[in-house]
Design an enzyme around this catalytic site. Structure first.
Site, PDB file in Angstrom:
ATOM      1  N   LYS A 219      -1.957  44.887  -9.453  1.00 25.09           N
ATOM      2  CA  LYS A 219      -2.466  44.555 -10.683  1.00 25.09           C
ATOM      3  C   LYS A 219      -3.196  43.109 -10.500  1.00 25.09           C
ATOM      4  CE  LYS A 219      -3.712  43.880 -14.791  1.00 25.09           C
ATOM      5  NZ  LYS A 219      -3.682  44.229 -16.037  1.00 25.09           N
ATOM      6  N   LEU A 226     -11.567  40.782  -8.963  1.00 23.15           N
ATOM      7  CA  LEU A 226     -12.627  40.848  -9.714  1.00 23.15           C
ATOM      8  C   LEU A 226     -13.258  39.512  -9.994  1.00 23.15           C
ATOM      9  CD1 LEU A 226     -11.418  43.937 -11.745  1.00 23.15           C
ATOM     10  CD2 LEU A 226     -13.358  43.846 -10.309  1.00 23.15           C
ATOM     11  N   CYS A 275      -6.795  38.117 -19.426  1.00 26.12           N
ATOM     12  CA  CYS A 275      -6.194  38.474 -17.957  1.00 26.12           C
ATOM     13  C   CYS A 275      -6.499  37.727 -16.749  1.00 26.12           C
ATOM     14  CB  CYS A 275      -6.428  39.655 -17.692  1.00 26.12           C
ATOM     15  SG  CYS A 275      -5.574  41.219 -18.849  1.00 26.12           S
ATOM     16  N   LYS A 338     -16.667  38.670 -24.095  1.00 30.98           N
ATOM     17  CA  LYS A 338     -17.777  39.633 -23.357  1.00 30.98           C
ATOM     18  C   LYS A 338     -18.175  40.281 -24.567  1.00 30.98           C
ATOM     19  CE  LYS A 338     -16.051  43.523 -21.440  1.00 30.98           C
ATOM     20  NZ  LYS A 338     -15.106  44.314 -20.588  1.00 30.98           N
TER      21      LYS A 338
HETATM   22  C1  UDX Z   1      -1.298  42.881 -22.918  1.00 26.96           C
HETATM   23  C2  UDX Z   1      -0.092  42.628 -21.676  1.00 26.96           C
HETATM   24  O1  UDX Z   1       0.993  43.032 -22.323  1.00 26.96           O
HETATM   25  C3  UDX Z   1      -0.408  41.510 -21.106  1.00 26.96           C
HETATM   26  O2  UDX Z   1       0.652  41.309 -20.016  1.00 26.96           O
HETATM   27  C4  UDX Z   1      -1.603  41.668 -19.997  1.00 26.96           C
HETATM   28  O3  UDX Z   1      -1.833  41.019 -19.331  1.00 26.96           O
HETATM   29  C5  UDX Z   1      -2.767  41.581 -21.256  1.00 26.96           C
HETATM   30  O4  UDX Z   1      -2.529  42.635 -22.117  1.00 26.96           O
HETATM   31  P1  UDX Z   1      -2.209  42.533 -24.956  1.00 26.96           P
HETATM   32  O5  UDX Z   1      -1.766  43.797 -25.708  1.00 26.96           O
HETATM   33  O6  UDX Z   1      -3.414  41.973 -24.673  1.00 26.96           O
HETATM   34  O7  UDX Z   1      -1.259  42.196 -23.894  1.00 26.96           O
HETATM   35  O8  UDX Z   1      -1.507  41.110 -25.849  1.00 26.96           O
HETATM   36  P2  UDX Z   1      -1.446  41.283 -27.663  1.00 26.96           P
HETATM   37  O9  UDX Z   1      -2.638  41.887 -28.188  1.00 26.96           O
HETATM   38  O10 UDX Z   1      -1.067  39.891 -27.911  1.00 26.96           O
HETATM   39  O11 UDX Z   1      -0.285  42.470 -28.002  1.00 26.96           O
HETATM   40  C6  UDX Z   1       1.018  42.095 -27.791  1.00 26.96           C
HETATM   41  C7  UDX Z   1       1.857  42.613 -28.993  1.00 26.96           C
HETATM   42  O12 UDX Z   1       3.439  42.587 -28.585  1.00 26.96           O
HETATM   43  C8  UDX Z   1       1.681  41.747 -30.219  1.00 26.96           C
HETATM   44  O13 UDX Z   1       1.216  42.577 -31.065  1.00 26.96           O
HETATM   45  C9  UDX Z   1       3.195  41.150 -30.472  1.00 26.96           C
HETATM   46  O14 UDX Z   1       3.432  41.261 -31.945  1.00 26.96           O
HETATM   47  C10 UDX Z   1       3.848  42.060 -29.991  1.00 26.96           C
HETATM   48  N1  UDX Z   1       5.278  41.693 -29.468  1.00 26.96           N
HETATM   49  C11 UDX Z   1       5.386  40.459 -28.822  1.00 26.96           C
HETATM   50  C12 UDX Z   1       6.412  42.302 -30.001  1.00 26.96           C
HETATM   51  O15 UDX Z   1       6.441  43.540 -30.476  1.00 26.96           O
HETATM   52  N2  UDX Z   1       7.694  41.966 -29.559  1.00 26.96           N
HETATM   53  C13 UDX Z   1       7.724  40.641 -29.112  1.00 26.96           C
HETATM   54  O16 UDX Z   1       8.908  40.316 -28.682  1.00 26.96           O
HETATM   55  C14 UDX Z   1       6.619  40.036 -28.557  1.00 26.96           C
HETATM   56  C1  UDX Z   2     -10.153  42.766 -16.925  1.00 19.06           C
HETATM   57  C2  UDX Z   2     -10.095  43.854 -15.780  1.00 19.06           C
HETATM   58  O1  UDX Z   2     -11.406  44.503 -15.700  1.00 19.06           O
HETATM   59  C3  UDX Z   2      -9.155  44.974 -16.162  1.00 19.06           C
HETATM   60  O2  UDX Z   2      -9.382  46.218 -15.140  1.00 19.06           O
HETATM   61  C4  UDX Z   2      -7.738  44.483 -16.553  1.00 19.06           C
HETATM   62  O3  UDX Z   2      -7.147  45.865 -16.804  1.00 19.06           O
HETATM   63  C5  UDX Z   2      -8.042  43.572 -17.804  1.00 19.06           C
HETATM   64  O4  UDX Z   2      -8.815  42.316 -17.314  1.00 19.06           O
HETATM   65  P1  UDX Z   2     -11.298  42.434 -19.139  1.00 19.06           P
HETATM   66  O5  UDX Z   2     -10.874  40.929 -19.078  1.00 19.06           O
HETATM   67  O6  UDX Z   2     -10.966  43.057 -20.346  1.00 19.06           O
HETATM   68  O7  UDX Z   2     -10.759  43.295 -18.056  1.00 19.06           O
HETATM   69  O8  UDX Z   2     -13.045  42.486 -18.886  1.00 19.06           O
HETATM   70  P2  UDX Z   2     -14.000  42.398 -17.801  1.00 19.06           P
HETATM   71  O9  UDX Z   2     -14.831  43.118 -18.120  1.00 19.06           O
HETATM   72  O10 UDX Z   2     -13.214  42.299 -16.378  1.00 19.06           O
HETATM   73  O11 UDX Z   2     -14.570  41.023 -18.125  1.00 19.06           O
HETATM   74  C6  UDX Z   2     -13.766  39.811 -17.720  1.00 19.06           C
HETATM   75  C7  UDX Z   2     -14.843  38.639 -17.971  1.00 19.06           C
HETATM   76  O12 UDX Z   2     -15.602  38.371 -16.726  1.00 19.06           O
HETATM   77  C8  UDX Z   2     -15.777  38.235 -19.189  1.00 19.06           C
HETATM   78  O13 UDX Z   2     -15.781  37.162 -19.864  1.00 19.06           O
HETATM   79  C9  UDX Z   2     -17.050  38.949 -18.627  1.00 19.06           C
HETATM   80  O14 UDX Z   2     -18.135  38.479 -19.542  1.00 19.06           O
HETATM   81  C10 UDX Z   2     -17.248  38.376 -17.233  1.00 19.06           C
HETATM   82  N1  UDX Z   2     -17.928  38.912 -16.255  1.00 19.06           N
HETATM   83  C11 UDX Z   2     -17.738  40.198 -15.984  1.00 19.06           C
HETATM   84  C12 UDX Z   2     -19.123  38.342 -15.682  1.00 19.06           C
HETATM   85  O15 UDX Z   2     -19.086  37.024 -15.934  1.00 19.06           O
HETATM   86  N2  UDX Z   2     -19.952  38.767 -14.582  1.00 19.06           N
HETATM   87  C13 UDX Z   2     -19.636  40.075 -14.261  1.00 19.06           C
HETATM   88  O16 UDX Z   2     -20.392  40.359 -13.228  1.00 19.06           O
HETATM   89  C14 UDX Z   2     -18.388  40.840 -14.605  1.00 19.06           C
END
Ligand code: UDX
Ligand code: UDX
Length: 459
Positions: A219, A226, A275, A338
């Site tokens: 991961k 990327l 991420c 994005k």
């Molecule tokens: C996820 C992954 O968990 C993170 O590690 C990954 O790299 C990116 O995506 P994401 O779903 O984007 O995170 O995060 P967020 O939208 O902040 O959601 C996490 C949720 O967990 C929140 O709604 C928060 O309230 C909840 N949470 C957090 C719990 O329910 N219990 C806790 O103790 C902490």
């Molecule tokens: C990323 C990974 O792609 C996904 O597999 C993982 O699970 C979570 O993290 P995400 O961050 O949601 O997904 O979007 P992604 O499409 O990867 O874009 C990330 C950033 O790169 C954005 O800001 C996008 O605008 C930028 N980007 C992407 C560029 O600047 N150029 C590109 O060619 C592609």
């Protein structure tokens, strides 16, 4: 319903919500519950206005919610009832103590593991969905087995590869699904049970079973690679601007080599999202921890080039607007990291806006989905800025328009009308290379793309 068909997901965020909506829609014999400590968020999941914007998500949730998909704050009951527990709470970069700025903050994740220990009454499969440092599954395993009830937990790593904006499609048609388990008889059985869920819609050959460490590391490496491609092309965009090369042409020529491939070579103002930066820094921290400073430095450079690209963009704006933007209105088109998402986490727009506010520019910010988050992001910032829904109003009397998100809406605007309403000379800095630069130049704009020659009327 049997417990093994009862799935709980702790964490109703960008990952937990969409993932569970797809599982519930594809697996009729399972009952899926998503639990979160945040009551507001859960209420939103149970309402017509979901807490996150993701194409196709709302339709999917409406189809299965209340039938096979449930949202609740009752985490304890969820744990008791479920045989399979996904954990997708957030794991942000640590802001304090050892590893601050790089390592993952595991406090929520550990709290969740402890809640599972406290409320479980029988054996369960626990799945890491959050991105975690290598060997986190082992730590999770230890915490879970500190229970005095004699319960057995199988810990599985099942990282998500969904990109925001295309999360539903990515989840419905994944390139691969990775399921990492412990190499014990129980571990192997648990892996099979998770594979069975995905096999409802994913061809078997795309489901990879690995050991748990490979899955965790894959991961981080996928995201690091990327991001590395973007930093590679962005570093070349700087060179293109100094020469007469055009980064779009270079990316196309390079990407047509089937060994390299065309994706993720779009030069931009920089990558954002929750991420990429976090996962790379996590990788860097791991390399340092395991005594591999050269490897750490190699990957850290990917983040440094991204910072460089954001700073370079702002420097370009200031330099070309006669070395000052103080008191000038600048229209920021796009705040999301994005297109097709309202998410602004680590968005280049945040950093670009802050640097411009430091230069005393007056910002007008528009975005079709991200203005609420943008307001939160800039809540503590000083300076003059406003949030405007209508891009035409946003650009009125501005000296420059900055394209920071590649929203389709921005491609379709009437730039003649925009030009007519702006101060002159009017500038466009296209941080996503989405507009027709020659056409804009004809209209009268001074145009600054990423990675190709500027088109300017200024002598
Ligand atoms: C996820 C992954 O968990 C993170 O590690 C990954 O790299 C990116 O995506 P994401 O779903 O984007 O995170 O995060 P967020 O939208 O902040 O959601 C996490 C949720 O967990 C929140 O709604 C928060 O309230 C909840 N949470 C957090 C719990 O329910 N219990 C806790 O103790 C902490
Ligand atoms: C990323 C990974 O792609 C996904 O597999 C993982 O699970 C979570 O993290 P995400 O961050 O949601 O997904 O979007 P992604 O499409 O990867 O874009 C990330 C950033 O790169 C954005 O800001 C996008 O605008 C930028 N980007 C992407 C560029 O600047 N150029 C590109 O060619 C592609």
């Amino acid at each position: 319903m049997k417990k093994e068909k009862n799935i709980l997901c702790i964490g109703a965020g960008y990952v937990g919500g969409p993932t569970m909506a797809v599982i519930a829609s594809k697996c009729p014999e399972y009952r899926v519950t998503v639990a979160d400590i945040d009551e507001k968020r859960i209420n939103a999941w149970n309402s017509d206005k979901l807490p996150i914007y993701e194409p196709g998500l709302s339709e999917l949730v409406k189809k299965v919610r209340g039938k096979r998909l449930f949202f609740t704050t009752d985490i304890a009951k969820g744990i008791k009832d479920a045989g399979i527990i996904f954990v997708s709470v957030n794991t942000p970069t640590k802001t304090f103590g050892e590893g601050a700025g790089k390592a993952a903050d595991l406090q929520y994740w550990e709290k969740t593991a402890r809640a599972i220990v406290e409320h479980a009454e029988d054996n369960k499969i626990v799945i890491e969905k959050s991105t975690l440092p290598l060997r986190a599954a082992e730590a999770m395993h230890r915490i879970l087995h500190s229970n005095t009830k004699g319960l057995v937990f199988d810990v599985i790593s099942n990282p998500e590869f969904m990109a925001e904006g295309t999360a539903i499609d990515d989840m419905q048609n994944p390139d691969r699904v990775l399921v990492g388990g412990m190499e014990t008889a129980g571990g192997k059985k648990a892996v099979e049970r998770i594979i069975d869920i995905y096999a409802h819609w994913v061809p078997r050959e795309r489901i990879l079973a690995t050991n748990v460490w490979s899955s965790e590391l894959s991961k981080l490496v996928a995201n690091a690679m990327l991001a590395q491609r973007i930093s590679s092309i962005n570093s070349i965009s700087a060179l293109c601007e100094k020469t007469d090369a055009n980064v779009n042409e270079v990316a196309k020529a390079v990407g047509m080599d089937s060994r390299i491939g065309p994706k993720f070579l779009r030069a931009s103002v920089g990558f954002g999202g929750s991420c990429f930066k976090k996962d790379i820094l996590n990788l860097v921290y791991l390399c340092e921890y395991y005594g591999l400073p050269e490897v750490a430095a190699y990957w850290e450079e990917v983040v440094k080039i991204n910072d460089f690209q954001e700073k370079r963009f702002v420097k370009n704006v200031v330099k070309n607007m006669f070395n000052t933007v103080a008191g000038k209105k600048i229209a920021v088109f796009g705040f999301a990291f994005k297109a097709d998402t309202g998410d602004t986490r680590e968005s280049p727009a945040i950093y670009v806006s802050r640097m411009l506010l430091d230069e005393k520019a007056e910002l007008a910010i528009c975005d079709p989905e991200a203005l609420d988050n943008a307001k939160r992001d800039l809540a503590e910032d000083k300076g003059k800025f406003e949030f405007v829904n209508d891009p035409y109003k946003c650009a009125r009397n501005a000296h420059a328009v900055l394209i920071l998100t590649e929203w389709n809406e921005f491609k379709k605007l009437d730039y003649r009308k925009i030009y007519a309403s702006m101060e002159k000379p009017a500038f466009i800095f296209d941080g996503r290379n989405i507009l027709d630069h020659k056409e804009l130049f004809k209209i009268g704009f001074n145009v600054f793309p990423i990675g190709s020659a500027k088109l300017t009327h200024l002598k």
